[in-house]
Enzyme design. Structure first.
Site, mmCIF file in Angstrom:
data_model
loop_
_atom_site.group_PDB
_atom_site.id
_atom_site.type_symbol
_atom_site.label_atom_id
_atom_site.label_comp_id
_atom_site.label_asym_id
_atom_site.label_seq_id
_atom_site.Cartn_x
_atom_site.Cartn_y
_atom_site.Cartn_z
ATOM 1 N N THR A 121 52.761 29.846 49.792
ATOM 2 C CA THR A 121 51.100 29.730 49.928
ATOM 3 C C THR A 121 50.548 28.743 50.090
ATOM 4 O O THR A 121 50.624 27.928 49.427
ATOM 5 C CB THR A 121 50.406 30.540 48.751
ATOM 6 O OG1 THR A 121 50.988 31.764 48.460
ATOM 7 C CG2 THR A 121 49.141 30.903 48.817
ATOM 8 N N LEU A 149 53.505 39.603 46.925
ATOM 9 C CA LEU A 149 54.435 40.317 45.654
ATOM 10 C C LEU A 149 53.942 39.971 44.491
ATOM 11 O O LEU A 149 53.613 38.864 44.086
ATOM 12 C CB LEU A 149 56.002 39.634 45.896
ATOM 13 C CG LEU A 149 56.621 39.498 47.217
ATOM 14 C CD1 LEU A 149 57.877 38.753 47.059
ATOM 15 C CD2 LEU A 149 56.905 40.917 47.685
ATOM 16 N N ARG A 150 53.945 41.024 43.767
ATOM 17 C CA ARG A 150 53.600 40.731 42.076
ATOM 18 C C ARG A 150 55.006 40.440 41.120
ATOM 19 O O ARG A 150 55.722 40.983 41.553
ATOM 20 C CB ARG A 150 52.895 42.230 41.746
ATOM 21 C CG ARG A 150 51.544 42.374 42.426
ATOM 22 C CD ARG A 150 51.079 43.987 41.976
ATOM 23 N NE ARG A 150 51.837 44.796 42.840
ATOM 24 C CZ ARG A 150 51.945 46.196 42.399
ATOM 25 N NH1 ARG A 150 51.022 46.501 41.894
ATOM 26 N NH2 ARG A 150 52.765 46.991 43.566
ATOM 27 N N CYS A 256 49.762 32.823 40.583
ATOM 28 C CA CYS A 256 48.965 32.678 41.858
ATOM 29 C C CYS A 256 47.623 33.060 41.668
ATOM 30 O O CYS A 256 46.815 32.027 42.310
ATOM 31 C CB CYS A 256 49.504 34.046 42.484
ATOM 32 S SG CYS A 256 51.220 34.012 42.936
ATOM 33 N N ARG A 323 51.925 31.410 32.348
ATOM 34 C CA ARG A 323 51.242 30.465 33.129
ATOM 35 C C ARG A 323 49.671 31.141 33.286
ATOM 36 O O ARG A 323 49.467 32.054 33.627
ATOM 37 C CB ARG A 323 51.676 30.236 34.753
ATOM 38 C CG ARG A 323 53.078 29.505 34.474
ATOM 39 C CD ARG A 323 53.574 29.089 35.801
ATOM 40 N NE ARG A 323 54.590 30.132 36.089
ATOM 41 C CZ ARG A 323 55.229 30.654 37.428
ATOM 42 N NH1 ARG A 323 55.033 29.485 38.251
ATOM 43 N NH2 ARG A 323 55.841 31.588 37.488
HETATM 44 C C1 UDX Z 1 49.373 38.705 42.193
HETATM 45 C C2 UDX Z 1 48.906 39.221 43.364
HETATM 46 O O1 UDX Z 1 48.834 40.855 42.936
HETATM 47 C C3 UDX Z 1 49.852 39.210 44.312
HETATM 48 O O2 UDX Z 1 49.592 39.977 45.683
HETATM 49 C C4 UDX Z 1 50.120 37.949 44.784
HETATM 50 O O3 UDX Z 1 51.294 37.673 45.719
HETATM 51 C C5 UDX Z 1 50.504 37.216 43.430
HETATM 52 O O4 UDX Z 1 49.423 37.155 42.462
HETATM 53 P P1 UDX Z 1 50.611 38.953 39.967
HETATM 54 O O5 UDX Z 1 50.093 37.402 39.664
HETATM 55 O O6 UDX Z 1 51.900 39.284 39.730
HETATM 56 O O7 UDX Z 1 50.401 39.181 41.571
HETATM 57 O O8 UDX Z 1 49.628 39.704 38.891
HETATM 58 P P2 UDX Z 1 48.882 41.144 39.152
HETATM 59 O O9 UDX Z 1 49.616 42.250 38.588
HETATM 60 O O10 UDX Z 1 48.181 41.147 40.509
HETATM 61 O O11 UDX Z 1 47.600 40.920 37.968
HETATM 62 C C6 UDX Z 1 47.213 39.350 38.048
HETATM 63 C C7 UDX Z 1 46.149 39.336 36.891
HETATM 64 O O12 UDX Z 1 44.992 40.186 37.026
HETATM 65 C C8 UDX Z 1 46.686 39.675 35.684
HETATM 66 O O13 UDX Z 1 46.334 38.587 34.583
HETATM 67 C C9 UDX Z 1 46.039 41.075 35.235
HETATM 68 O O14 UDX Z 1 45.923 41.166 33.872
HETATM 69 C C10 UDX Z 1 44.690 40.695 35.820
HETATM 70 N N1 UDX Z 1 43.954 42.051 36.098
HETATM 71 C C11 UDX Z 1 44.602 42.777 37.452
HETATM 72 C C12 UDX Z 1 42.844 42.426 35.342
HETATM 73 O O15 UDX Z 1 42.398 41.681 34.579
HETATM 74 N N2 UDX Z 1 42.222 43.506 35.852
HETATM 75 C C13 UDX Z 1 42.728 44.197 37.259
HETATM 76 O O16 UDX Z 1 41.960 45.334 37.381
HETATM 77 C C14 UDX Z 1 43.900 43.832 37.536
#
Ligand code: UDX
Length: 429
Positions: A121, A149-150, A256, A323
């Protein structure tokens, strides 16, 4: 195709394994010797669902290999994919030093023509600058191909993406890159390089805005005696809004969202534009952690000497990644207020230990974490916590049997019936 993937983090390793699985010959570069050793033994150094099997298959088929440095020379017609990290600098800007280092090395190693895909990114405008700085007047084809990607669902997201974004200066090259994903059924968006880079940041900025928005509405619900569960459902059914990312709680963390939000804010300012909406989104996210501690303080009549169990250290369930996890800030704030803190997480304890004060007790399970606790704060919604024996937990706790459910994940009615004092985020009491 011959593909060289540079960097074996969760994005690089997922890409390498999935591309090898599609039949490409993939060499993945990992310069950390201990990680490299594990990878060559078929052991993934990162926790990612399904990765071990793909890794073993790739090694066994001979399609996938791991080495510590760039093969020299890199043959013509190889596709190079950069998947190194772009962490935050203290200013919030993306630290592109690993990208520059790789570009400088590549400059001397490649035989042209070839395609260079940026999957890391990088802020909008980086690709164009990188080509000017390192590959001017060379027949390199630079492509911005961001990932979405999550963590812990990276393989699932690789095979079922909502879209594939390919940013290239030349349509023929974009078509070639599209071939890499011929085993995947998804809409493909072909754009210029800078627009592709912007899509990645704008998507993350929108998602974090959605999270902070619902958290603000949850806070509003508390002042109005409304219920965020119903409100989120009621607005999410509007297809223009959609139900996803409307889970109120302690806000976002991870590798991310926080860094990308800060990096976009910085990149915009650097171009003279102030992304005010994004700034407020970041501020609301920080505030959400602080508010949770204030709530506990108020409900307990002060925090000094209070026994508090903090459940969940990972930034989300099913990962050991801490993180930018809300748990770390919350633990510190509680510690600074004089609370006696016991923490527990099913997988993230080892990663969290060096980051927390030495007086914090690391419990061995949810039950030992909650013995004698005046209050519990649930930070990560692990299934193990949701399905715990709350009756037993209640019996071993102390007054006022408070639970602050920071993710609105627990069964409020059941817990209240057991005699807990339950508080969620925007849930009506
Ligand atoms: C994220 C993006 O979804 C992904 O597309 C990108 O490439 C990388 O960052 P990730 O960091 O794995 O992926 O986490 P994700 O499952 O999306 O959740 C991110 C954070 O948001 C978590 O801390 C989660 O608890 C929080 N979250 C998510 C909320 O607080 N509320 C929600 O409704 C959704």
């Amino acid at each position: 195709m011959n593909i060289v993937v540079i960097g074996a983090g969760y994005v690089g390793l997922t890409a390498a394994c999935c591309l090898a699985n599609a039949g490409h010959r993939v060499t993945c570069i990992e310069n950390n010797e201990s990680k490299l050793k594990l990878l060559n033994q078929g052991i993934s150094p990162i926790q990612e669902k399904g990765i071990d099997q793909l890794l073993k298959q790739g090694l066994a088929s001979g399609k996938l290999s791991f080495v510590s440095s760039l093969p020299k020379p890199i043959e013509t017609d190889t596709v190079i994919m950069i998947t190194v990290g772009t962490p935050s600098l203290p200013s919030g800007a993306a630290d592109l030093s690993s990208i520059y280092q790789v570009a400088a090395e590549l400059k001397n190693a490649i035989q042209y023509p070839l395609i260079l895909i940026m999957k890391s990114t990088v802020p909008p405008g980086t690709g164009v600058k990188l080509v000017q700085r390192y590959f001017e007047n060379t027949p390199i084809s630079y492509v911005a191909n961001p990932e979405f990607l999550r963590e812990e669902r990276a393989i699932e997201d690789w095979y079922h993406p909502s879209r594939i974004v390919i940013g290239a200066a030349d349509n023929k090259i974009a078509e070639k890159v599209r071939q890499l994903y011929s085993d995947i059924d998804a809409p493909v968006i072909i754009t210029d390089i800078t627009s592709a880079e912007t899509i990645k940041y704008a998507a993350n900025a929108f998602l974090v805005t959605k999270i902070s928005f619902i958290n603000e509405i949850a806070n509003l619900c508390e002042t109005m005696s409304a219920n965020i569960d119903d409100v989120a459902k009621g607005i999410g059914l509007d297809t223009r809004i959609g139900p996803d990312f409307l889970r109120a709680g302690l806000g976002y963390g991870g590798s991310c969202f926080p860094k990308d939000a800060r990096a976009l804010d910085f990149a915009a300012l650097n171009k003279g534009y102030d992304l005010r909406l994004l700034k407020v989104t970041i501020e609301v996210n920080t505030k959400q952690r602080i508010l949770a501690v204030h709530k506990l303080k108020q409900l307990l009549g002060g925090l000094a000497g209070k026994e508090i169990a903090l459940l969940g250290l990972a930034f989300k369930p099913d990962t050991d990644d801490i993180r930018e996890s809300p748990s770390i800030d919350i633990a510190y704030l509680l510690y600074e207020e004089g609370a006696k803190l016991r923490v527990y997480d099913p997988t993230a304890m080892q990663n969290a230990r060096p980051l927390l004060p030495s007086e914090v007790t690391f419990a061995t399970d949810i039950y030992s974490a909650t013995v004698g606790a005046n209050a519990i704060i649930l930070v990560t919604e692990w299934q193990e916590f949701i399905h715990a024996d709350w009756q037993t937990i209640k019996k071993q706790m102390n007054q006022p049997y408070l639970i602050l459910d920071g993710r609105n994940a627990l069964a409020q009615d059941k817990l209240m019936a057991l005699g807990f004092k339950y508080v969620g985020v925007g849930r009506r009491l």
